[in-house]
Design a protein around this motif. Structure first.
Motif, PDB file in Angstrom:
ATOM      1  N   ALA A  22       0.842  -1.193   0.000  1.00 18.81           N
ATOM      2  CA  ALA A  22       0.000   0.000   0.000  1.00 18.81           C
ATOM      3  C   ALA A  22       0.877   1.242   0.000  1.00 18.81           C
ATOM      4  O   ALA A  22       0.696   2.157   0.801  1.00 18.81           O
ATOM      5  CB  ALA A  22      -0.932  -0.016   1.201  1.00 18.81           C
ATOM      6  N   ALA A  23       1.844   1.260  -0.890  1.00 18.94           N
ATOM      7  CA  ALA A  23       2.760   2.399  -1.025  1.00 18.94           C
ATOM      8  C   ALA A  23       3.037   2.580  -2.513  1.00 18.94           C
ATOM      9  O   ALA A  23       2.988   1.610  -3.281  1.00 18.94           O
ATOM     10  CB  ALA A  23       4.055   2.128  -0.266  1.00 18.94           C
ATOM     11  N   ARG A  27       8.192   4.765  -3.629  1.00 21.27           N
ATOM     12  CA  ARG A  27       8.555   4.440  -2.237  1.00 21.27           C
ATOM     13  C   ARG A  27       9.147   3.032  -2.139  1.00 21.27           C
ATOM     14  O   ARG A  27      10.132   2.810  -1.424  1.00 21.27           O
ATOM     15  CB  ARG A  27       7.322   4.573  -1.323  1.00 21.27           C
ATOM     16  N   ILE A  28       8.571   2.085  -2.870  1.00 20.98           N
ATOM     17  CA  ILE A  28       9.111   0.723  -2.864  1.00 20.98           C
ATOM     18  C   ILE A  28      10.502   0.720  -3.503  1.00 20.98           C
ATOM     19  O   ILE A  28      11.424   0.069  -3.011  1.00 20.98           O
ATOM     20  CB  ILE A  28       8.153  -0.257  -3.560  1.00 20.98           C
ATOM     21  N   TRP A  29      10.665   1.483  -4.580  1.00 20.68           N
ATOM     22  CA  TRP A  29      11.979   1.587  -5.225  1.00 20.68           C
ATOM     23  C   TRP A  29      13.035   2.060  -4.229  1.00 20.68           C
ATOM     24  O   TRP A  29      14.154   1.545  -4.194  1.00 20.68           O
ATOM     25  CB  TRP A  29      11.911   2.535  -6.421  1.00 20.68           C
ATOM     26  N   THR A 114      10.497  -6.252 -10.423  1.00 17.22           N
ATOM     27  CA  THR A 114       9.696  -5.225 -11.091  1.00 17.22           C
ATOM     28  C   THR A 114       8.675  -4.651 -10.114  1.00 17.22           C
ATOM     29  O   THR A 114       8.181  -5.358  -9.230  1.00 17.22           O
ATOM     30  CB  THR A 114       8.972  -5.781 -12.332  1.00 17.22           C
ATOM     31  N   PHE A 115       8.372  -3.374 -10.309  1.00 11.50           N
ATOM     32  CA  PHE A 115       7.447  -2.650  -9.449  1.00 11.50           C
ATOM     33  C   PHE A 115       6.448  -1.923 -10.353  1.00 11.50           C
ATOM     34  O   PHE A 115       6.845  -1.098 -11.170  1.00 11.50           O
ATOM     35  CB  PHE A 115       8.202  -1.644  -8.576  1.00 11.50           C
ATOM     36  N   GLY A 121      -1.521   1.092  -5.011  1.00 17.24           N
ATOM     37  CA  GLY A 121      -0.236   0.824  -4.376  1.00 17.24           C
ATOM     38  C   GLY A 121       0.730   0.264  -5.402  1.00 17.24           C
ATOM     39  O   GLY A 121       0.753   0.710  -6.549  1.00 17.24           O
ATOM     40  N   THR A 122       1.506  -0.718  -4.984  1.00 17.82           N
ATOM     41  CA  THR A 122       2.527  -1.306  -5.851  1.00 17.82           C
ATOM     42  C   THR A 122       2.435  -2.819  -5.818  1.00 17.82           C
ATOM     43  O   THR A 122       2.321  -3.406  -4.736  1.00 17.82           O
ATOM     44  CB  THR A 122       3.932  -0.890  -5.374  1.00 17.82           C
TER      45      THR A 122
END
Length: 160
Positions: A22-23, A27-29, A114-115, A121-122
């Motif tokens: 849920a970001a 942000r995940i990167w 991969t994102f 989200g992501t």
């Protein structure tokens, strides 16, 4: 738990883990682009990582070791092969001695992380490919699914 699917295919020598967060993608990167954040999620909770070198660009190298509950250390490395920030990166991941010399007795995996935007989200897809079905089976027997899943599930706490 963010991990929503884990599958392996011995014929194609692949292990794929899918997780939803849920970001946003950026942000995940950042979790992977920042070595201090990577330390918080690379390895299961009982084997925290220490990142020594972190060069997340094609031709770059990431070196790290994980420290077990009894103080035992296990080293590894990434040889970064491609980067498309913030959408994906590829790398060869191997085991090493504590001087970061590759261990030829343990498998090296070719990885693509991969994102993608997904439901606000992501969705992260982590795919590892091994040279042989035996190499994949070796890491499966070593607990890679449980270790990787518990490591990935730590991302939720970090990004919330």
């Amino acid at each position: 738990m963010p991990v929503t699917d884990v599958s392996h295919d011995l014929e194609n020598r692949t292990l794929t883990i899918v997780a939803d967060f849920a970001a946003p993608v950026d942000r995940i990167w950042q979790v992977y682009a920042d070595p201090r954040q990577l330390e918080k999620i690379w390895g299961p909770p009982e084997y925290p990582a220490t990142v020594i070198d972190h060069d997340l660009r094609p031709g770059g190298r990431v070196t790290y070791f994980m420290t077990g509950p009894d103080g035992d250390k296990h080293a590894g490395y990434w040889e970064v092969t491609a980067v498309d920030a913030p959408r994906s990166f590829s790398f060869d991941d191997g085991f090493a001695d504590l001087e970061f010399t590759p261990n030829p007795d343990l498998p090296v995996s070719k990885n693509v992380f991969t994102f993608a935007e997904h439901e606000g989200g992501t969705r992260a897809t982590f795919t590892s490919t091994y040279a042989t079905a035996e190499a994949l089976q070796q890491v499966l027997d070593m607990g890679v699914v449980e270790g990787a899943s518990s490591a990935i599930n730590q991302i939720d706490v970090l990004v919330s």
